[in-house]
Design a protein around this motif. Structure first.
Motif, PDB file in Angstrom:
ATOM      1  N   ILE A 233       0.865  -1.179   0.000  1.00  0.00           N
ATOM      2  CA  ILE A 233       0.000   0.000   0.000  1.00  0.00           C
ATOM      3  C   ILE A 233       0.904   1.232   0.000  1.00  0.00           C
ATOM      4  N   PRO A 234       0.764   2.119  -0.967  1.00  0.00           N
ATOM      5  CA  PRO A 234       1.654   3.287  -1.034  1.00  0.00           C
ATOM      6  C   PRO A 234       1.496   4.215   0.162  1.00  0.00           C
ATOM      7  N   MET A 235       2.565   4.928   0.467  1.00  0.00           N
ATOM      8  CA  MET A 235       2.574   5.839   1.614  1.00  0.00           C
ATOM      9  C   MET A 235       3.254   7.147   1.236  1.00  0.00           C
ATOM     10  N   VAL A 236       2.707   8.253   1.729  1.00  0.00           N
ATOM     11  CA  VAL A 236       3.368   9.555   1.589  1.00  0.00           C
ATOM     12  C   VAL A 236       3.578  10.129   2.989  1.00  0.00           C
ATOM     13  N   SER A 237       4.633  10.898   3.158  1.00  0.00           N
ATOM     14  CA  SER A 237       4.938  11.507   4.449  1.00  0.00           C
ATOM     15  C   SER A 237       4.766  13.020   4.352  1.00  0.00           C
ATOM     16  N   ILE A 238       3.981  13.571   5.265  1.00  0.00           N
ATOM     17  CA  ILE A 238       3.756  15.021   5.280  1.00  0.00           C
ATOM     18  C   ILE A 238       3.747  15.504   6.729  1.00  0.00           C
ATOM     19  N   SER A 239       3.802  16.801   6.885  1.00  0.00           N
ATOM     20  CA  SER A 239       3.549  17.423   8.184  1.00  0.00           C
ATOM     21  C   SER A 239       2.391  18.387   7.964  1.00  0.00           C
ATOM     22  N   ALA A 240       1.224  18.059   8.504  1.00  0.00           N
ATOM     23  CA  ALA A 240       0.042  18.904   8.303  1.00  0.00           C
ATOM     24  C   ALA A 240       0.298  20.328   8.788  1.00  0.00           C
ATOM     25  N   LYS A 241       1.085  20.433   9.871  1.00  0.00           N
ATOM     26  CA  LYS A 241       1.376  21.759  10.418  1.00  0.00           C
ATOM     27  C   LYS A 241       2.200  22.592   9.436  1.00  0.00           C
ATOM     28  N   ILE A 242       3.204  21.955   8.833  1.00  0.00           N
ATOM     29  CA  ILE A 242       4.032  22.658   7.848  1.00  0.00           C
ATOM     30  C   ILE A 242       3.213  22.982   6.606  1.00  0.00           C
ATOM     31  N   GLU A 243       2.373  22.036   6.184  1.00  0.00           N
ATOM     32  CA  GLU A 243       1.543  22.264   4.993  1.00  0.00           C
ATOM     33  C   GLU A 243       0.612  23.453   5.197  1.00  0.00           C
ATOM     34  N   GLU A 244       0.091  23.607   6.424  1.00  0.00           N
ATOM     35  CA  GLU A 244      -0.759  24.768   6.720  1.00  0.00           C
ATOM     36  C   GLU A 244       0.045  26.066   6.599  1.00  0.00           C
ATOM     37  N   GLU A 245       1.284  26.036   7.080  1.00  0.00           N
ATOM     38  CA  GLU A 245       2.150  27.219   6.976  1.00  0.00           C
ATOM     39  C   GLU A 245       2.435  27.545   5.511  1.00  0.00           C
ATOM     40  N   LEU A 246       2.729  26.513   4.721  1.00  0.00           N
ATOM     41  CA  LEU A 246       3.030  26.707   3.304  1.00  0.00           C
ATOM     42  C   LEU A 246       1.826  27.267   2.550  1.00  0.00           C
ATOM     43  N   SER A 247       0.636  26.767   2.887  1.00  0.00           N
ATOM     44  CA  SER A 247      -0.570  27.200   2.176  1.00  0.00           C
ATOM     45  C   SER A 247      -0.896  28.669   2.444  1.00  0.00           C
ATOM     46  N   ALA A 248      -0.385  29.185   3.580  1.00  0.00           N
ATOM     47  CA  ALA A 248      -0.652  30.590   3.933  1.00  0.00           C
ATOM     48  C   ALA A 248       0.311  31.549   3.236  1.00  0.00           C
ATOM     49  N   ILE A 249       1.389  31.004   2.654  1.00  0.00           N
ATOM     50  CA  ILE A 249       2.380  31.842   1.967  1.00  0.00           C
ATOM     51  C   ILE A 249       2.004  31.966   0.491  1.00  0.00           C
ATOM     52  N   LYS A 250       1.808  33.173   0.032  1.00  0.00           N
ATOM     53  CA  LYS A 250       1.393  33.401  -1.355  1.00  0.00           C
ATOM     54  C   LYS A 250       2.580  33.553  -2.307  1.00  0.00           C
ATOM     55  N   ASP A 251       3.701  34.039  -1.792  1.00  0.00           N
ATOM     56  CA  ASP A 251       4.879  34.240  -2.627  1.00  0.00           C
ATOM     57  C   ASP A 251       5.612  32.905  -2.839  1.00  0.00           C
ATOM     58  N   ASN A 252       5.738  32.476  -4.104  1.00  0.00           N
ATOM     59  CA  ASN A 252       6.340  31.172  -4.398  1.00  0.00           C
ATOM     60  C   ASN A 252       7.803  31.094  -3.992  1.00  0.00           C
ATOM     61  N   ASN A 253       8.532  32.180  -4.145  1.00  0.00           N
ATOM     62  CA  ASN A 253       9.948  32.180  -3.750  1.00  0.00           C
ATOM     63  C   ASN A 253      10.095  31.967  -2.243  1.00  0.00           C
ATOM     64  N   GLU A 254       9.236  32.644  -1.482  1.00  0.00           N
ATOM     65  CA  GLU A 254       9.250  32.496  -0.021  1.00  0.00           C
ATOM     66  C   GLU A 254       8.863  31.074   0.379  1.00  0.00           C
ATOM     67  N   LYS A 255       7.892  30.536  -0.342  1.00  0.00           N
ATOM     68  CA  LYS A 255       7.444  29.165  -0.077  1.00  0.00           C
ATOM     69  C   LYS A 255       8.570  28.171  -0.353  1.00  0.00           C
ATOM     70  N   ASN A 256       9.262  28.357  -1.479  1.00  0.00           N
ATOM     71  CA  ASN A 256      10.371  27.464  -1.838  1.00  0.00           C
ATOM     72  C   ASN A 256      11.517  27.559  -0.837  1.00  0.00           C
ATOM     73  N   GLU A 257      11.771  28.764  -0.319  1.00  0.00           N
ATOM     74  CA  GLU A 257      12.829  28.955   0.684  1.00  0.00           C
ATOM     75  C   GLU A 257      12.513  28.187   1.967  1.00  0.00           C
ATOM     76  N   LEU A 258      11.233  28.236   2.386  1.00  0.00           N
ATOM     77  CA  LEU A 258      10.822  27.517   3.589  1.00  0.00           C
ATOM     78  C   LEU A 258      10.967  26.010   3.383  1.00  0.00           C
ATOM     79  N   MET A 259      10.540  25.525   2.220  1.00  0.00           N
ATOM     80  CA  MET A 259      10.663  24.094   1.923  1.00  0.00           C
ATOM     81  C   MET A 259      12.118  23.659   1.915  1.00  0.00           C
ATOM     82  N   LEU A 260      12.973  24.506   1.346  1.00  0.00           N
ATOM     83  CA  LEU A 260      14.406  24.200   1.286  1.00  0.00           C
ATOM     84  C   LEU A 260      15.011  24.149   2.684  1.00  0.00           C
TER      85      LEU A 260
END
Length: 366
Positions: A233-260
């Protein structure tokens, strides 16, 4: 076709937080107590695809329309849900029509967020949910057989085949060995899913980790990974808390910096889409012109008339031909006009198997 994904799990595993992050809205209640979500939350999200922008650019399209993925977040299930515990029957009915199920499993410690069993144990949590789905399906299958037999007695002989299938299914469900579903053909599984049997729907596990463990995993997620690999059964790993933070960021460059900075290679939404397309064996084809460029989802190995039906049933009924060019070739030609001049656009008939990335113009007459 669109991709509809049901999100399930125990209470307080982060389902609603994940839903909010995926759809980019604070729509689902997310609190530290069981059943804070009562009614299902439904949200549609455009499927990101950079090919759309490139096609729109070369064809000078006025509008871009993404394919859609729909998420359905139901309340947390508990032991006894199939018998109505915690309004379980009501909750389960809300996901019988989804295409696939994402089972969110808690893989983090947090003394401020209660666990319904006071202990984090991914394998036990999975067992509870899957047993409840199985028990619910047992009851539903018995009801389906009763209804089919009544129809057959009333002269509806076309239901004999379905009745035999569900009698066989009932015996499989009674053993609890849902893995035996692999003995059924694709056509039979499609029939089973049409009747809303949850245990046979394509399934993925979603390990919800804390921010510290998202890049490396932890003991809980490693146990879940072992379970997923063992049961294929396939599995993906996420952090819902981080995903919520990412979804609140509108600037893609800022979002990519946080992910990095967090060593996250792919967003939760992207993982969902990638895995969902694999689970449902989906591809993407496009229609593109001055009016609009649009993405459509289709089951892999489908013929041209099936793709035409995705747009409108009239396209399939009056299908004459499909003018086809692959996305990469069209971009290399710098648009439809040059592609035609260079003879790169092919005319295909009813037996053409649509490929991922095809850009198609359907010729039809009704």
């Amino acid at each position: 076709m669109s991709f509809k994904c049901g999100i399930v799990g125990l209470p307080n595993v982060g389902k609603s937080s994940l839903f909010n992050a995926l759809v980019g809205l604070q729509k689902a209640a997310s609190e530290n107590y069981p059943f804070c979500t009562i009614e299902p939350n439904i949200g549609k999200v455009p499927v990101p695809d950079e090919r759309l922008n490139n096609l729109a650019l070369v064809n000078k399209s006025k509008k871009i329309i993404n394919a859609q993925i729909e998420f359905v977040d139901i309340a947390g299930l508990v032991k006894g849900a199939s018998k109505g515990e915690g309004l379980g029957n009501k909750f389960l009915s809300n996901i019988r029509e989804v295409d696939a199920i994402a089972h969110v499993v808690r893989c983090f410690d947090d003394k401020n967020i209660t666990h319904v069993h006071d202990k984090i144990n991914p394998e036990y949590d999975i067992e509870i949910i899957e047993n409840e789905l199985l028990l619910s399906d047992l009851e539903r299958t018995e009801n389906i057989i009763n209804k089919l037999e009544k129809l057959i007695k009333n002269g509806k002989k076309e239901y004999v085949k379905d009745n035999e299938l569900f009698k066989s299914l009932l015996e499989v469900l009674k053993t609890g060995k849902v893995k035996d579903k692999y003995k059924y053909s694709e056509e039979q599984i499609a029939t089973i899913n049409k009747y809303g049997i949850l245990s046979f729907k394509p399934l993925m596990y979603v390990a919800n980790l804390d921010e510290i463990s998202i890049s490396t995993g932890n003991l809980y997620s490693k146990k879940l990974l072992h379970h997923s690999q063992k049961n294929k059964i396939p599995m993906v790993s996420i952090s819902a808390k981080i995903e919520e933070e990412l979804s609140a960021i509108k600037d893609n460059n800022e979002k990519n910096e946080l992910m990095l900075s967090l060593q996250i290679k792919e967003s939760g939404l992207s993982q969902f889409i990638t895995q969902g397309f694999k689970l449902l064996n989906l591809i993407t084809f496009f229609t593109s012109g001055e009016k609009e460029t649009r993405a459509w989802t289709l089951v892999k190995d489908s013929y041209a008339p099936n793709a035409a039906r995705t747009i409108h049933t009239d396209f399939e009924k009056g299908f004459i031909a499909a003018e086809v060019i692959n996305y990469t070739t069209l971009i290399e030609c710098d648009g439809e006009k040059n592609a035609k001049l260079s003879g790169k656009i092919r005319t295909e008939g009813k037996d053409y198997v649509v490929m991922d990335g095809d850009v198609i113009l359907f010729r039809f007459n009704v």
